[in-house]
Design an enzyme around this catalytic site. Structure first.
Site, PDB file in Angstrom:
ATOM      1  N   ASN A  55       0.705  -1.385   0.011  1.00  0.00           N
ATOM      2  CA  ASN A  55       0.058  -0.128  -0.161  1.00  0.00           C
ATOM      3  C   ASN A  55       0.629   1.316  -0.019  1.00  0.00           C
ATOM      4  O   ASN A  55       2.358   1.027   0.944  1.00  0.00           O
ATOM      5  CB  ASN A  55      -1.326   0.007   1.150  1.00  0.00           C
ATOM      6  CG  ASN A  55      -1.544  -1.265   1.206  1.00  0.00           C
ATOM      7  OD1 ASN A  55      -2.132  -2.463   1.909  1.00  0.00           O
ATOM      8  ND2 ASN A  55      -2.747  -1.022  -0.099  1.00  0.00           N
ATOM      9  N   ALA A  56       0.738   2.489  -0.688  1.00  0.00           N
ATOM     10  CA  ALA A  56       1.460   3.610  -0.589  1.00  0.00           C
ATOM     11  C   ALA A  56       2.581   3.129  -1.390  1.00  0.00           C
ATOM     12  O   ALA A  56       3.126   4.068  -1.006  1.00  0.00           O
ATOM     13  CB  ALA A  56       0.982   4.385   0.344  1.00  0.00           C
TER      14      ALA A  56
ATOM     15  N   ASP B 195      -3.724   0.089  10.693  1.00  0.00           N
ATOM     16  CA  ASP B 195      -3.916   1.212   9.945  1.00  0.00           C
ATOM     17  C   ASP B 195      -5.532   1.770  10.504  1.00  0.00           C
ATOM     18  O   ASP B 195      -6.054   2.598   9.247  1.00  0.00           O
ATOM     19  CB  ASP B 195      -3.518   1.627   8.941  1.00  0.00           C
ATOM     20  CG  ASP B 195      -3.454   2.349   7.969  1.00  0.00           C
ATOM     21  OD1 ASP B 195      -3.164   3.318   8.484  1.00  0.00           O
ATOM     22  OD2 ASP B 195      -3.442   2.743   6.557  1.00  0.00           O
TER      23      ASP B 195
END
Length: 418
Positions: free
Chosen positions: A248-249, A302
């Site tokens: 992710n990201a 998260d």
């Protein structure tokens, strides 16, 4: 009548600010990173596990050694075949119960209670990208809470040193290059409470900032980045010890442009975060992640303010978020805005949906995240080590339903949370 959330928050905060209890649990099925043991018992006093075993006579002796009567049903807990595991350790979460860890002392208490009652006994409080003066004020709030209760391990700064192209739900107006003066300002405000900081190593001062934070005892993390393989590798060699939520990201895997993921996978020093909610990372990639880096995958949530709450409108800092079917996205551009995951759910998914062994699933939520900061050994922050059910380890203990993996009872450092 069930308790209101306000009553639960007050109870959790009061318990964690109090003294540890003496604990005796018998008749359990132990699951931790060292394996599975049936007919298991443990005793604890002064916040530390004092003895474990399977022999009934030894259990009686262990109870008496901490001043408990083994025949006293009010003092001894019969787990009746339920699971007993170490408390879960979440090193990347932003909030729960409509509050974030950026929301001041009250917000910290409420959000922590939302995770604590689901078995997360220790948490690194993740703070989002904000103006630097706001980040400094939030760090001071975390520092003050650390001195009041054992469940808060410190802060994780997810920003402001992120790549604009991989900012996710972070405010682009607040992103910065980590010049030495800014790094020093954050370290001074934190007074030793920063555990982890996510940095895009390709930023002009990315590598030097990793070195500067590592020299100050912080564990830098590579993430929210567009780094190539060599730059990510330089980041890890400069002192980064974590990859922030792998997949992710960040730029993904490519056969001619390997990117940061192989650099993390190849480096045995690196702990790799993974959001196992089936949305941020779908099941085949979670399985792949476990195969990539055995014993180095740390489940993280998260989790944002909508965690353990109904769908609806929420905030991520100053940004509007809409949660539909448990999935949080920014109203402005549809970007994923954190999760609504609990570690309790991440472990259950791993075992019941993905077929990951209970030992490996529990390890990913306990011992592996503790190792990221050296908390699997005696240390200045937690005192006793975390992550196993063994003598000398912290009395962070969960009793859990073996079918659903729902957490039934919770102790943190010997203090009854649920």
């Amino acid at each position: 009548m069930s308790q209101s959330r306000e009553e639960i928050v007050a109870q959790v905060s009061e318990s964690l600010a109090g003294a540890p209890e003496r604990i005796a649990i018998r008749g359990a099925r132990k699951v931790d990173a060292q394996g599975v043991t049936s007919h298991f018992w443990l005793t604890a006093a002064h916040g530390v596990i004092t003895a474990i075993g399977t022999d009934d006579e030894e259990f009686e002796s262990a109870c008496r050694s901490i001043g408990l009567d083994p025949a006293d049903d009010t003092a001894v807990i019969d787990a009746a075949g339920q699971l007993v595991t170490p408390g879960y350790v979440d090193i990347h979460a932003h909030g729960a119960w409509e509050h974030s860890f950026d929301d001041g002392p009250e917000g910290i208490d409420i959000a922590r209670a939302g995770h604590a009652v689901h078995g997360t006994t220790r948490q690194v409080l993740s703070l989002i990208t904000n103006p630097v003066d706001v980040i400094c004020a939030n760090l001071k709030n975390v520092r003050a809470k650390m001195d009041m209760r054992p469940d808060i391990l410190g802060a994780h700064l997810e920003g402001p040193f992120l790549a604009l192209a991989r900012k996710g739900a972070h405010d682009p107006e607040c992103l910065k290059d980590p010049v030495p003066e800014l790094v020093e300002q954050l370290l001074e405000a934190a007074d030793g409470c920063i555990r982890q900081i996510t940095i895009a190593p390709e930023l002009p001062h990315g590598i030097s900032a990793i070195q500067q934070f590592a020299a100050a005892g912080v564990v830098p993390a590579v993430g929210h980045c567009d780094a190539d393989y060599e730059t990510a590798k330089r980041g890890f060699n400069a002192g980064a010890g974590i990859m922030t939520h792998m997949f992710n990201a960040m730029n993904g895997l490519h056969h001619r442009k390997p990117g940061p993921i192989p650099a993390a996978v190849e480096d045995p020093r690196v702990t790799i975060e993974l959001i196992n909610d089936g949305f941020h990372v779908q099941n085949p990639m979670v399985r792949l992640g476990f195969g990539f880096a055995p014993h180095r995958i740390a489940f993280v949530t998260d989790a944002m303010a909508a965690t353990d709450c109904p769908d609806g409108a929420y905030k991520l800092g100053a940004l509007d978020v809409n949660v539909v079917d448990g999935h949080a996205r920014l109203v402005s551009n549809g970007a994923i805005a954190g999760s609504t995951l609990l570690l309790e759910v991440a472990v259950e998914r791993a075992v019941n949906e993905l077929g990951i062994s209970p030992v490996d699933a529990v390890e990913a939520a306990t011992l592996t995240p503790a190792k990221a900061f050296g908390y699997d050994k005696p240390n200045a922050v937690t005192g006793a080590p975390l992550g196993l059910l063994a003598p000398g380890y912290a009395a962070d203990v969960l009793i859990t339903d073996p079918a659903t993996w729902k957490v039934q009872q919770v102790w943190c450092a010997g203090r009854k949370v649920k």
